[in-house]
Design an enzyme around this catalytic site. Structure first.
Site, PDB file in Angstrom:
ATOM      1  N   ASP A 194     -25.907  -8.710  34.683  1.00  0.00           N
ATOM      2  CA  ASP A 194     -24.956  -7.758  35.263  1.00  0.00           C
ATOM      3  C   ASP A 194     -25.359  -7.318  36.672  1.00  0.00           C
ATOM      4  O   ASP A 194     -24.503  -6.955  37.492  1.00  0.00           O
ATOM      5  CB  ASP A 194     -24.835  -6.492  34.387  1.00  0.00           C
ATOM      6  N   ASP A 203     -26.850   0.165  37.951  1.00  0.00           N
ATOM      7  CA  ASP A 203     -25.389   0.273  38.016  1.00  0.00           C
ATOM      8  C   ASP A 203     -24.901   1.060  39.230  1.00  0.00           C
ATOM      9  O   ASP A 203     -23.685   1.231  39.407  1.00  0.00           O
ATOM     10  CB  ASP A 203     -24.846   0.902  36.729  1.00  0.00           C
TER      11      ASP A 203
HETATM   12  N1  GLY Z   1     -22.724  -3.871  32.566  1.00  0.00           N
HETATM   13  C1  GLY Z   1     -22.590  -3.618  31.194  1.00  0.00           C
HETATM   14  C2  GLY Z   1     -21.557  -4.429  30.524  1.00  0.00           C
HETATM   15  O1  GLY Z   1     -20.981  -5.320  31.082  1.00  0.00           O
HETATM   16  O2  GLY Z   1     -21.305  -4.136  29.363  1.00  0.00           O
END
Ligand code: GLY
Length: 376
Positions: A154, A93
């Site tokens: 993601d 992230d």
């Molecule tokens: N990246 C985590 C979500 O979209 O919940």
């Protein structure tokens, strides 16, 4: 004819800026995460959500040139430096976190310390690149027995930090890692019918593909809506950075599949392939993210149909998810943070608000390009 005339968009932008101004007058060292009733729950800079608030502040600063927004965004940056220094919850992230904080600050203000911080984050993200599999490990410590072999949808939205670092430094390793990861995501996360797996495991010793699995979807055979939205926008951005037609075609195919799976309301349910007895929460954030992806595809290929698809997603959010309570702190209702864990199943989500505002500004053709190579 465009689904959304500027006479509709402009008042919406004014309304969202009013809400953002009220929110910006609050706590300057913490981060709104998700809603409880008509309030945001605020947290320290310790989870994957922290970038979206500075991102919103920078969008608002761009739109208004009001220094309140700039001051608040700049006041948050030291928490991002501290987070890297102390390695607080560092995962893939890093892209979400440092693109909308440090890169955005560098882009809008020319602050070289912010640029250096974004490059430090990119170096850490590159540190999660795994050989021989040639992917970015999503979660856990690098090489961890349980997570070392996993990629997730993601991550496609974290790759722009690597593409940007390659362009900024000339170091080709960043771009190579991001391109290799994109190829793996196309090959292993997409199903032949255009739907997607949320995650996929490789054997981390050999790099051989192993098996798909969900994490936030209903089950391994279902189709988590927000994961697919990350793929649409992520593929479109990879196409933009690499000028790659395969990536662009994949983004377009993924966008069409997403649109074909929407209910009549055109607001995605949290999972696009639910059995009849499953909970049917909406996820407005998935609609906003997918719309941004479609608008990017439209921009890259002058694809009017794709622009209309993106606009119709935003129109659906305006019709049914916009917060109407004047005291409400959020912009979009009906986001679903994590249904399997029942975290904020029907709430404001800070990233839903971010991508909704990004989409509105994109429709005015006056938006800073924090994710792509486009500058402003
Ligand atoms: N990246 C985590 C979500 O979209 O919940």
């Amino acid at each position: 004819m465009a689904a959304l005339p500027i006479s509709t968009i402009d008042p919406m932008i004014d309304q969202t800026l009013l809400r953002l101004r009220r929110l910006a007058q609050k706590d300057s060292r913490r981060f709104p995460n998700y809603g409880e009733a008509n309030r945001y729950v605020w947290a320290e800079n310790k989870n994957w959500l922290a970038g979206f608030w500075p991102g919103l502040l920078w969008l608002a600063y761009h739109a208004t040139e009001d220094n309140l927004f700039r001051r608040q965004a700049e006041a948050l940056l030291p928490t991002f430096a501290e987070r890297l220094d102390r390695q607080i919850h560092i995962t893939h992230d890093l892209g979400f976190l440092y693109t909308l904080s440090a890169r955005a600050q560098w882009q809008l203000t020319g602050d070289r310390a912010a640029r250096d911080l974004a490059l430090r984050a990119a170096a850490d993200l590159l540190g999660r690149y795994r050989q021989p599999g040639r992917y970015i490990q999503a979660w856990g410590a690098v090489g961890a027995a349980d997570e070392g072999g996993r990629i997730i949808a993601d991550t496609m939205m974290n790759l722009p930090l690597l593409f940007w670092a390659a362009a900024e430094t000339g170091d080709k390793r960043y771009r190579q890692a991001a391109e290799n990861h994109t190829h793996h995501s196309i090959k292993y996360l997409l199903r032949p019918d255009g739907s997607s797996h949320h995650t996929f495991f490789f054997n981390q010793e050999t790099g051989e593909p192993d098996h798909p699995a969900t994490h936030q979807g209903f089950n391994d055979d279902s189709w988590w809506a927000r994961g697919h939205a990350w793929l649409i926008y992520g593929f479109a951005l990879a196409a933009h950075w690499c000028e790659n037609d395969e990536f662009l075609d994949t983004a377009r195919r993924s966008a069409r599949a997403f649109c074909n799976a929407l209910p009549d309301t055109k607001v995605p349910l949290w999972d696009l392939r639910l059995p009849a007895d499953a909970p049917t929460y909406q996820d407005s954030s998935a609609g906003a993210i997918a719309a941004c992806g479609m608008l990017r595809i439209a921009r890259l290929s002058d694809d009017k149909q794709m622009r209309e698809r993106g606009e119709s997603l935003i129109e659906a959010l305006l019709d049914t998810c916009l917060e109407e309570d004047p005291q409400g702190e959020g912009i979009l209702r009906h986001g679903a943070l994590h249904i399997p864990k029942m975290w904020a199943p029907d709430a404001y989500l800070i990233f839903g608000d971010y991508f909704f505002v990004e989409a509105l500004l994109t429709l005015t053709n006056d938006v800073p390009d924090f994710w792509g190579p486009g500058g402003e």
